[in-house]
Design an enzyme around this catalytic site. Structure first.
Site, PDB file in Angstrom:
ATOM      1  N   ARG A  65      -5.778  61.455  48.071  1.00 25.29           N
ATOM      2  CA  ARG A  65      -5.871  62.071  46.741  1.00 25.29           C
ATOM      3  C   ARG A  65      -7.169  61.659  46.051  1.00 25.29           C
ATOM      4  O   ARG A  65      -7.800  62.465  45.353  1.00 25.29           O
ATOM      5  CB  ARG A  65      -4.654  61.708  45.896  1.00 25.29           C
ATOM      6  CG  ARG A  65      -3.346  62.279  46.442  1.00 25.29           C
ATOM      7  CD  ARG A  65      -2.235  62.262  45.439  1.00 25.29           C
ATOM      8  NE  ARG A  65      -2.589  63.080  44.285  1.00 25.29           N
ATOM      9  CZ  ARG A  65      -1.925  63.016  43.127  1.00 25.29           C
ATOM     10  NH1 ARG A  65      -0.907  62.191  42.990  1.00 25.29           N
ATOM     11  NH2 ARG A  65      -2.271  63.770  42.120  1.00 25.29           N
ATOM     12  N   ASN A  97      -2.502  62.695  33.515  1.00 25.52           N
ATOM     13  CA  ASN A  97      -3.228  62.797  34.779  1.00 25.52           C
ATOM     14  C   ASN A  97      -3.749  61.441  35.238  1.00 25.52           C
ATOM     15  O   ASN A  97      -4.031  60.559  34.428  1.00 25.52           O
ATOM     16  CB  ASN A  97      -4.411  63.778  34.648  1.00 25.52           C
ATOM     17  CG  ASN A  97      -3.948  65.202  34.343  1.00 25.52           C
ATOM     18  OD1 ASN A  97      -2.762  65.504  34.480  1.00 25.52           O
ATOM     19  ND2 ASN A  97      -4.861  66.048  33.921  1.00 25.52           N
ATOM     20  N   ASP A  99      -6.203  61.449  37.777  1.00 22.31           N
ATOM     21  CA  ASP A  99      -7.382  61.763  38.611  1.00 22.31           C
ATOM     22  C   ASP A  99      -8.710  61.331  37.986  1.00 22.31           C
ATOM     23  O   ASP A  99      -9.748  61.382  38.628  1.00 22.31           O
ATOM     24  CB  ASP A  99      -7.417  63.270  38.940  1.00 22.31           C
ATOM     25  CG  ASP A  99      -7.467  64.160  37.686  1.00 22.31           C
ATOM     26  OD1 ASP A  99      -7.117  65.349  37.789  1.00 22.31           O
ATOM     27  OD2 ASP A  99      -7.839  63.664  36.599  1.00 22.31           O
ATOM     28  N   HIS A 114       0.378  57.822  32.879  1.00 21.58           N
ATOM     29  CA  HIS A 114       0.893  57.609  34.230  1.00 21.58           C
ATOM     30  C   HIS A 114      -0.070  56.820  35.106  1.00 21.58           C
ATOM     31  O   HIS A 114       0.028  56.840  36.330  1.00 21.58           O
ATOM     32  CB  HIS A 114       1.237  58.960  34.879  1.00 21.58           C
ATOM     33  CG  HIS A 114       2.355  59.651  34.161  1.00 21.58           C
ATOM     34  ND1 HIS A 114       2.577  61.008  34.221  1.00 21.58           N
ATOM     35  CD2 HIS A 114       3.320  59.170  33.335  1.00 21.58           C
ATOM     36  CE1 HIS A 114       3.617  61.327  33.484  1.00 21.58           C
ATOM     37  NE2 HIS A 114       4.089  60.231  32.925  1.00 21.58           N
ATOM     38  N   CYS A 141      -4.478  41.505  47.652  1.00 18.96           N
ATOM     39  CA  CYS A 141      -4.965  40.670  46.558  1.00 18.96           C
ATOM     40  C   CYS A 141      -5.744  39.497  47.147  1.00 18.96           C
ATOM     41  O   CYS A 141      -5.230  38.798  48.049  1.00 18.96           O
ATOM     42  CB  CYS A 141      -3.771  40.130  45.747  1.00 18.96           C
ATOM     43  SG  CYS A 141      -4.250  38.970  44.461  1.00 18.96           S
ATOM     44  N   THR A 182       0.429  71.368  30.915  1.00 19.69           N
ATOM     45  CA  THR A 182       1.564  70.583  31.369  1.00 19.69           C
ATOM     46  C   THR A 182       2.823  71.443  31.354  1.00 19.69           C
ATOM     47  O   THR A 182       3.019  72.278  30.484  1.00 19.69           O
ATOM     48  CB  THR A 182       1.773  69.312  30.516  1.00 19.69           C
ATOM     49  OG1 THR A 182       2.808  68.518  31.111  1.00 19.69           O
ATOM     50  CG2 THR A 182       2.162  69.635  29.089  1.00 19.69           C
TER      51      THR A 182
HETATM   52  N1  APR Z   1      -5.040  75.824  32.868  1.00 25.56           N
HETATM   53  C1  APR Z   1      -3.975  75.365  32.144  1.00 25.56           C
HETATM   54  N2  APR Z   1      -2.749  75.154  32.678  1.00 25.56           N
HETATM   55  C2  APR Z   1      -2.601  75.430  33.979  1.00 25.56           C
HETATM   56  C3  APR Z   1      -3.646  75.910  34.804  1.00 25.56           C
HETATM   57  C4  APR Z   1      -4.908  76.102  34.187  1.00 25.56           C
HETATM   58  N3  APR Z   1      -5.957  76.552  34.897  1.00 25.56           N
HETATM   59  N4  APR Z   1      -3.159  76.085  36.064  1.00 25.56           N
HETATM   60  C5  APR Z   1      -1.853  75.707  36.023  1.00 25.56           C
HETATM   61  N5  APR Z   1      -1.512  75.332  34.781  1.00 25.56           N
HETATM   62  C6  APR Z   1      -0.217  74.850  34.292  1.00 25.56           C
HETATM   63  C7  APR Z   1       0.976  75.321  35.081  1.00 25.56           C
HETATM   64  O1  APR Z   1       1.445  76.567  34.571  1.00 25.56           O
HETATM   65  C8  APR Z   1       1.988  74.196  34.798  1.00 25.56           C
HETATM   66  O2  APR Z   1       2.782  74.495  33.653  1.00 25.56           O
HETATM   67  O3  APR Z   1      -0.233  73.456  34.416  1.00 25.56           O
HETATM   68  C9  APR Z   1       1.109  72.988  34.499  1.00 25.56           C
HETATM   69  C10 APR Z   1       1.164  71.908  35.567  1.00 25.56           C
HETATM   70  O4  APR Z   1       2.479  71.415  35.596  1.00 25.56           O
HETATM   71  P1  APR Z   1       2.844  70.220  36.602  1.00 25.56           P
HETATM   72  O5  APR Z   1       2.312  70.527  37.957  1.00 25.56           O
HETATM   73  O6  APR Z   1       4.298  69.942  36.409  1.00 25.56           O
HETATM   74  O7  APR Z   1       1.972  68.990  36.057  1.00 25.56           O
HETATM   75  P2  APR Z   1       2.307  68.030  34.850  1.00 25.56           P
HETATM   76  O8  APR Z   1       3.023  68.766  33.744  1.00 25.56           O
HETATM   77  O9  APR Z   1       1.060  67.335  34.490  1.00 25.56           O
HETATM   78  O10 APR Z   1       3.325  66.973  35.525  1.00 25.56           O
HETATM   79  C11 APR Z   1       3.714  65.869  34.736  1.00 25.56           C
HETATM   80  O11 APR Z   1       4.807  64.948  36.692  1.00 25.56           O
HETATM   81  O12 APR Z   1       4.748  64.496  38.943  1.00 25.56           O
HETATM   82  C12 APR Z   1       4.615  63.943  37.689  1.00 25.56           C
HETATM   83  O13 APR Z   1       3.345  62.067  37.130  1.00 25.56           O
HETATM   84  C13 APR Z   1       3.219  63.398  37.505  1.00 25.56           C
HETATM   85  O14 APR Z   1       1.822  63.430  35.531  1.00 25.56           O
HETATM   86  C14 APR Z   1       2.653  64.223  36.366  1.00 25.56           C
HETATM   87  C15 APR Z   1       3.900  64.678  35.646  1.00 25.56           C
END
Ligand code: APR
Length: 234
Positions: A65, A97, A99, A114, A141, A182
């Site tokens: 990753r 995030n 990353d 996170h 470590c 999100t």
């Molecule tokens: N711009 C904005 N939003 C977008 C885009 C984009 N280009 N592409 C996708 N999305 C949206 C999707 O529609 C979705 O609703 O981003 C969202 C991503 O959702 P997830 O994959 O669930 O990510 P996230 O909400 O950050 O997950 C929360 O879950 O697995 C755990 O710890 C991990 O931090 C993460 C947490």
């Protein structure tokens, strides 16, 4: 841009960021098409039990990753957010995030809910930065020899209470709350959306798709983060 959101109209603002913010950089989100959890079972690669069972396999996954994130670059939305923050120091950023893409774009991040791909931690001797390359500089470590684990909040992990308390202080008092990319389905982070609503913030959601939380927002911008951040805010 007509009816752009003027940050100067709000005494404080929090941008609440999810994986969708990195999608246009090429970093996969977690759910939906091409999502990380569609390809990897987190129970095998991203939880303490998996790490205890096979630390090498878990670290290999996180090195993959890291390598993939390093091959990606911030997009126009990251740059727009960095520019907005430069002009409005009261603009705070709380991200889910790991990353580091926001930081690479020069965004000051107030809370990484996170954790981060770019840190490791020893259960006894704490956290250390390890941000140089895809591979971890060391997997043990140097003080006690214990296997280091990524400083990430995995499923079933306890969250870092100090980080969440700080994020809660910012969000609980914000006048503008912008959720960017999100799905709003992972707790306790997702609790920050109703918290902002209760605080009386003007609620904006940036997501090409509707989410379970969309009904809590005053304005839903169904556009990618890169476009939305560059055109709807000033
Ligand atoms: N711009 C904005 N939003 C977008 C885009 C984009 N280009 N592409 C996708 N999305 C949206 C999707 O529609 C979705 O609703 O981003 C969202 C991503 O959702 P997830 O994959 O669930 O990510 P996230 O909400 O950050 O997950 C929360 O879950 O697995 C755990 O710890 C991990 O931090 C993460 C947490």
């Amino acid at each position: 841009m007509a009816n752009a959101i003027r940050l100067a109209d709000f005494r404080s603002a929090v941008f609440f960021v999810g994986a969708g913010m990195s999608a246009e950089s090429g970093v996969p989100t977690y759910r939906g098409r091409g999502g990380v959890w569609g390809q990897y079972d987190y129970a095998e690669y991203a939880c303490q039990r998996a790490f205890d069972r096979d630390p090498g396999k878990v670290l290999d996954f996180h090195e993959l990753r890291r390598t993939r994130a390093l091959a990606c670059a911030p997009h126009a939305g990251h740059t727009a957010l960095a520019n907005l923050q430069a002009g409005h120091p009261a603009l705070r950023v709380v991200t889910q995030n790991i990353d580091g893409m926001l930081q690479r774009a020069g965004v000051r991040v107030d809370a990484e809910l996170h954790g981060s791909l770019w840190r490791l931690r020893c259960a006894t001797h704490g956290v250390r930065e390890d941000a140089a390359t895809g591979s971890f500089a060391t997997r043990h470590c140097e003080r006690c020899g214990a296997a280091l684990r990524p400083d990430i909040i995995w499923f079933e992990d306890a969250v870092d209470e100090r980080v969440f308390a700080h994020a809660g202080d910012l969000i609980g008092d914000c006048a503008l709350f912008v959720s960017v990319g999100t799905s709003g389905v992972v707790y306790p982070a997702a609790n920050f959306i109703p918290l902002a609503r209760r605080a009386g913030a003007y609620m904006v959601e940036i997501n090409p798709e509707a989410t379970e939380a969309s009904a809590m927002f005053d304005r839903c911008i169904a556009e990618p983060a890169g476009t939305a951040l560059a055109t709807h805010f000033r």
